[in-house]
Design a protein around this motif. Structure first.
Motif, short mmCIF file in Angstrom:
data_model
loop_
_atom_site.label_atom_id
_atom_site.label_comp_id
_atom_site.label_asym_id
_atom_site.label_seq_id
_atom_site.Cartn_x
_atom_site.Cartn_y
_atom_site.Cartn_z
N VAL A 1 0.87 -1.18 0.00
CA VAL A 1 0.00 0.00 0.00
C VAL A 1 0.91 1.22 0.00
N THR A 2 0.89 2.01 -1.08
CA THR A 2 1.87 3.07 -1.23
C THR A 2 1.35 4.22 -2.06
N ALA A 3 1.95 5.40 -1.84
CA ALA A 3 1.62 6.56 -2.66
C ALA A 3 2.33 6.52 -4.00
N ALA A 4 3.24 5.59 -4.18
CA ALA A 4 3.93 5.45 -5.47
C ALA A 4 2.92 5.05 -6.55
N PRO A 5 3.23 5.30 -7.81
CA PRO A 5 2.31 4.90 -8.89
C PRO A 5 1.97 3.42 -8.80
N VAL A 6 0.72 3.10 -9.06
CA VAL A 6 0.28 1.72 -8.92
C VAL A 6 1.07 0.79 -9.84
N GLU A 7 1.49 1.28 -11.01
CA GLU A 7 2.27 0.43 -11.91
C GLU A 7 3.61 0.05 -11.28
N THR A 8 4.28 1.03 -10.66
CA THR A 8 5.56 0.76 -9.99
C THR A 8 5.35 -0.18 -8.82
N ALA A 9 4.32 0.09 -8.03
CA ALA A 9 4.03 -0.74 -6.86
C ALA A 9 3.72 -2.18 -7.25
N THR A 10 3.01 -2.35 -8.35
CA THR A 10 2.66 -3.69 -8.81
C THR A 10 3.90 -4.47 -9.24
N ILE A 11 4.83 -3.79 -9.89
CA ILE A 11 6.09 -4.43 -10.28
C ILE A 11 6.82 -4.94 -9.05
N ILE A 12 6.93 -4.09 -8.02
CA ILE A 12 7.64 -4.46 -6.80
C ILE A 12 6.96 -5.65 -6.14
N ALA A 13 5.63 -5.58 -6.05
CA ALA A 13 4.89 -6.68 -5.42
C ALA A 13 5.11 -7.99 -6.17
N ARG A 14 5.05 -7.94 -7.48
CA ARG A 14 5.24 -9.16 -8.27
C ARG A 14 6.65 -9.70 -8.10
N ARG A 15 7.65 -8.82 -8.10
CA ARG A 15 9.03 -9.27 -7.94
C ARG A 15 9.26 -9.92 -6.58
N LEU A 16 8.50 -9.49 -5.58
CA LEU A 16 8.65 -10.05 -4.24
C LEU A 16 7.73 -11.24 -4.00
N GLY A 17 6.94 -11.59 -4.99
CA GLY A 17 6.04 -12.73 -4.84
C GLY A 17 4.80 -12.44 -4.03
N LEU A 18 4.46 -11.16 -3.88
CA LEU A 18 3.27 -10.78 -3.11
C LEU A 18 2.03 -10.83 -3.99
N THR A 19 0.89 -10.66 -3.37
CA THR A 19 -0.37 -10.77 -4.10
C THR A 19 -0.57 -9.64 -5.09
N GLY A 20 -0.29 -8.41 -4.65
CA GLY A 20 -0.50 -7.25 -5.50
C GLY A 20 -0.22 -5.97 -4.74
N ALA A 21 -0.66 -4.85 -5.31
CA ALA A 21 -0.33 -3.57 -4.71
C ALA A 21 -1.44 -2.54 -4.90
N LEU A 22 -1.62 -1.73 -3.87
CA LEU A 22 -2.48 -0.57 -3.92
C LEU A 22 -1.57 0.64 -4.06
N GLY A 23 -1.80 1.46 -5.09
CA GLY A 23 -0.95 2.62 -5.31
C GLY A 23 -1.74 3.75 -5.95
#
Length: 320
Positions: A179-201
């Motif tokens: 969950v971050t103020a960063a752009p959702v596209e950037t946050a989603t990349i990070i989440a995917r690289r870490l094996g997480l479910t997804g990201a709110l951005g």
């Protein structure tokens, strides 16, 4: 973009813009996470290459609790420094903007640092400046660049301790969201690289795959994060009282207060004080409690890209 209740920033109360930003982020997160869930089930949801042992705490998560999930702030919680700062470095390197644009960015960031308050006119101007950088560029282009920037600047800045906490939730069969103020596209990349479910951005408006230079609602910061978590929980059928949230910043107290298991990770002074007063658990993975933070204040999320790019280029010039 999905069909949402569109509002023009500055035309409606801040609460309404926070709700809109939260709903947009939740919808974008669920849409982006859907293709990844099958892969996570196939791999057991393991965070690749954590190299970290499961932490002694928390006493939960309870395995098999499908109504529980975990929400992790990104900057200085999961990753050292601010994602938007590193994104700014990457965009400057790729000549998305010129040095002459930095004066305006630096002034907007300086105002926040000196005044310590979010002047509505300055914040709106900062948003407009930041969004102008990506206006006219395609979502696909920025996503591809985001993948490169993650490898260049972010991959080695993940806190192993926080990563292990996320792994504990995944191992229990729970979903884990950034969950971050960063752009959702950037946050989603990070989440995917870490094996997480997804990201709110933060969700930037796009039409036919091209950024318009406008936001949906406002940046996902402070109360907007809480709204995003609330909206996602409703859509996913989660019981927030059984969920966990992790953050380093007092600006995320609204989000932390939503869940039954709040954690202060690498907390700032205000959050540390609040956590102790409310008997929240604390963890600090920094070498010292007053370790310097790279990037910009969390509260500057409303002008994050502007401030982040200015700070990034300043560092770039000093290193020459």
């Amino acid at each position: 973009m999905p069909a949402l209740r569109w509002l023009t920033p500055g035309k409606r109360p801040a609460t309404a813009r926070s709700v809109l930003a939260g709903e947009a982020s939740a919808e974008a997160a669920r849409k982006a996470a859907a293709p990844e869930e099958a892969d996570q089930r196939a791999t057991g949801g393991t965070v690749a290459g954590t190299g970290a042992e499961a932490p002694a705490e928390p006493a939960f998560p309870v395995a098999g609790d499908e109504e529980a999930a975990a929400f992790f702030d990104l900057d200085n919680t999961v990753m050292q420094g601010a994602a938007i700062f590193h994104l700014g470095r990457g965009l400057y390197k790729r000549e998305f903007f010129q040095r002459r644009e930095l004066a305006r960015f630096a002034w907007q960031q300086a105002w926040f640092r000196i005044a310590g308050v979010e002047d509505p006119e300055h914040m709106q101007d900062a948003r407009d400046s930041a969004l102008s950088i990506v206006k006219g560029h395609s979502v696909a282009e920025l996503t591809d660049i985001g993948e490169e920037i993650y490898d260049e600047y972010m991959a080695e800045r993940i806190w192993p301790g926080t990563r292990a906490l996320a792994q504990a939730h995944l191992d229990a069969g729970q979903k884990v969201w950034l969950v971050t103020a960063a752009p959702v596209e950037t946050a989603t990349i990070i989440a995917r690289r870490l094996g997480l479910t997804g990201a709110l951005g933060t969700v930037a408006e796009s039409v036919d795959g091209v950024y318009t230079g406008r936001l949906v609602g406002e940046p996902l910061h402070g109360p907007a994060k809480a709204e995003a978590v609330r909206a996602l929980a409703a859509a996913e059928g989660l019981d927030l009282a059984r969920c966990a949230a992790y953050s380093d910043s007092h600006n995320d107290i609204p989000m932390l207060s939503l869940v039954g298991h709040p954690y202060a990770i690498n907390p700032d002074t205000k959050l540390r004080k609040h956590a102790r007063a409310h008997d929240w658990r604390l963890r600090d993975y920094r070498t010292g409690r007053k370790a310097a933070k790279v990037g910009i204040p969390a509260a500057a999320g409303v002008g994050a890209l502007a401030g982040g790019t200015a700070a990034a280029v300043a560092m770039h010039r000093r290193r020459k």
